[in-house]
Enzyme design. Structure first.
Site, PDB file in Angstrom:
ATOM      1  N   GLY A  68      46.018 -16.754  53.714  1.00 24.60           N
ATOM      2  CA  GLY A  68      45.486 -16.830  52.258  1.00 24.60           C
ATOM      3  C   GLY A  68      44.302 -15.797  53.123  1.00 24.60           C
ATOM      4  O   GLY A  68      43.780 -14.935  52.940  1.00 24.60           O
ATOM      5  N   THR A  69      43.065 -16.467  53.830  1.00 22.95           N
ATOM      6  CA  THR A  69      41.821 -15.626  54.295  1.00 22.95           C
ATOM      7  C   THR A  69      42.295 -14.600  55.165  1.00 22.95           C
ATOM      8  O   THR A  69      41.740 -13.298  54.898  1.00 22.95           O
ATOM      9  CB  THR A  69      41.311 -16.693  54.955  1.00 22.95           C
ATOM     10  OG1 THR A  69      40.436 -18.114  53.837  1.00 22.95           O
ATOM     11  CG2 THR A  69      40.253 -16.546  55.259  1.00 22.95           C
ATOM     12  N   GLN A  71      46.553 -18.304  44.703  1.00 24.57           N
ATOM     13  CA  GLN A  71      46.092 -19.028  43.065  1.00 24.57           C
ATOM     14  C   GLN A  71      47.431 -19.176  42.419  1.00 24.57           C
ATOM     15  O   GLN A  71      48.018 -19.682  41.575  1.00 24.57           O
ATOM     16  CB  GLN A  71      45.383 -19.682  42.948  1.00 24.57           C
ATOM     17  CG  GLN A  71      44.191 -20.433  43.217  1.00 24.57           C
ATOM     18  CD  GLN A  71      44.123 -21.329  43.669  1.00 24.57           C
ATOM     19  OE1 GLN A  71      45.457 -21.656  43.166  1.00 24.57           O
ATOM     20  NE2 GLN A  71      43.395 -21.732  44.930  1.00 24.57           N
ATOM     21  N   HIS A 114      50.574 -23.013  51.537  1.00 23.57           N
ATOM     22  CA  HIS A 114      50.208 -23.991  50.832  1.00 23.57           C
ATOM     23  C   HIS A 114      49.636 -24.666  49.506  1.00 23.57           C
ATOM     24  O   HIS A 114      49.208 -26.134  49.226  1.00 23.57           O
ATOM     25  CB  HIS A 114      49.513 -25.222  52.193  1.00 23.57           C
ATOM     26  CG  HIS A 114      47.395 -24.692  51.173  1.00 23.57           C
ATOM     27  ND1 HIS A 114      47.129 -25.128  51.400  1.00 23.57           N
ATOM     28  CD2 HIS A 114      47.341 -23.815  51.950  1.00 23.57           C
ATOM     29  CE1 HIS A 114      45.498 -24.587  51.199  1.00 23.57           C
ATOM     30  NE2 HIS A 114      46.101 -23.456  51.798  1.00 23.57           N
ATOM     31  N   CYS A 142      37.186 -25.317  49.494  1.00 22.15           N
ATOM     32  CA  CYS A 142      36.428 -24.354  50.317  1.00 22.15           C
ATOM     33  C   CYS A 142      34.923 -24.338  50.615  1.00 22.15           C
ATOM     34  O   CYS A 142      34.246 -23.662  51.572  1.00 22.15           O
ATOM     35  CB  CYS A 142      37.289 -22.866  50.214  1.00 22.15           C
ATOM     36  SG  CYS A 142      38.401 -22.914  50.704  1.00 22.15           S
TER      37      CYS A 142
END
Length: 372
Positions: free
Chosen positions: A69-70, A160, A182, A305
């Site tokens: 996602g990052t 999310q 994940h 994070c």
């Protein structure tokens, strides 16, 4: 062990692991090669692309696989010069976006009138469909429409929300959207970026022709296959996620029925069904997590994070919460395998931990504090 930190990561589903295994063993071929075995692997990747696209109502050719996602968010933000975001975004957005961050109201949502005031001068916007710490859902359509009217392109962080609430991405004025495997019982190290057909695109990674020249680098084949399976299963389990709201209520009701004062963050806004951020006034989150983990209940006092950083949650700060209350705040995030029996057991463990803490603290000694 009751694992309720699923916003940080989820346990890969057995079916996902099973789908991945052949691509870690006998189907190890590079999908860019020309021989038959490699072409079969390439077809498997394209099948996974279809599965991920179906999860958000996209077309397969609009899905670009990434390392997570990052990276997906970073790649989307690289398409803009000046980005308007919100003060409660994930660090992948806040530490990358160059532009302004709109404040949020006490319920965690952006005030649309302030959003519109800040839009001029920004050629892009980026915001999460649902927040990673509170589960608060933004007024996505209104924010995106206002951005488009101001001439800005739109990136939405779906990390999310995807698989937890219905998403039909073509029904929203969104150009780019990030996903991560994940977070929905898929493997770590793989994600995807939705790039609407016709949207401007400049690759973050250059080199080979992978992903139709949109993201160079040999594909993480086992991860992509696992992501596809996880997306397929999440789409089929949408009713299970909706039912998690009742389990959240069951847990909180057990605490309140036992006489606890429970304060929820973002309760006045629409939220993801499986997430709640709460506090028990007078009891620090550090002391609770210190007891709960060995008792068998894992939760979080912030996003994975940022939990290693000593400063208070920027999300809760942006919602106007004082530091004292932030230090009392815990995030619980269930998953689609959570049962009523597990909820009852978790409530009993939580009550036991609170009782133990209260037995050693008083108005004179003050709250139990944990120093690291």
């Amino acid at each position: 062990m009751i694992y309720w930190d699923n916003n940080a990561t989820t346990q890969p589903a057995p079916e996902v692991v099973q789908a991945m295994m052949p691509y870690l063993t006998e189907r190890f071929y590079n999908p860019s090669a020309a021989y038959g075995q490699a072409k079969a692997v390439k077809r498997a990747i394209e099948a996974a692309r279809e599965q991920v696209a179906a999860l958000i109502g996209a077309d397969a050719d609009e899905i670009v696989f990434t390392s997570g996602g990052t990276e997906a968010t970073n790649a989307a933000l690289a398409q803009f010069n000046k980005v308007l975001t919100t003060a409660t975004e994930h660090p992948a957005t806040l530490r990358t976006a160059k532009g302004d961050a709109a404040p949020v109201m006490a319920n965690g949502q952006v005030d649309l009138s302030i959003w519109k005031e800040l839009l001029p001068g920004h050629d892009g916007v980026s915001f999460a469909w649902a927040n990673h710490e509170t589960g608060v859902i933004q007024p996505v359509r209104s924010l995106a429409r206002a951005a488009k009217e101001a001439g800005a392109r739109v990136h939405v962080d779906l990390v999310q929300a995807a698989g937890k609430v219905p998403v039909r991405i073509h029904d929203v004025e969104v150009d780019y959207a990030s996903l991560a495997a994940h977070k929905l019982h898929g493997p770590k190290g793989v994600g995807a970026l939705f790039v609407r057909r016709g949207a401007e695109w400049h690759p973050l990674h250059t080199g080979g022709a992978q992903e139709d020249y949109r993201r160079a680098g040999t594909e993480n084949v086992p991860g992509i296959i696992g992501f596809g399976k996880a997306a397929e299963m999440a789409l089929a389990a949408s009713e299970q996620y909706a039912a998690l709201a009742s389990l959240r209520i069951r847990f909180l009701s057990a605490l309140r029925n036992a006489g606890l004062e429970v304060v929820e963050a973002g309760a006045a806004a629409p939220r993801l069904p499986h997430v709640f951020n709460m506090r028990i006034p007078g009891i620090t989150a550090e002391s609770l997590t210190l007891l709960l983990e060995p008792m068998g209940l894992i939760c979080s006092s912030g996003s994975a994070c940022t939990s290693a950083e000593p400063h208070p949650s920027h999300v809760l700060q942006a919602m106007g919460m004082p530091d004292k209350h932030i230090r009392e705040s815990l995030r619980f995030s269930l998953n689609r395998y959570t049962t009523a029996e597990e909820v009852d057991e978790a409530a009993a463990l939580f009550l036991k931990a609170v009782e133990k803490i209260r037995s050693v603290q008083s108005a004179v000694t003050g709250p139990v504090m944990v120093y690291r």
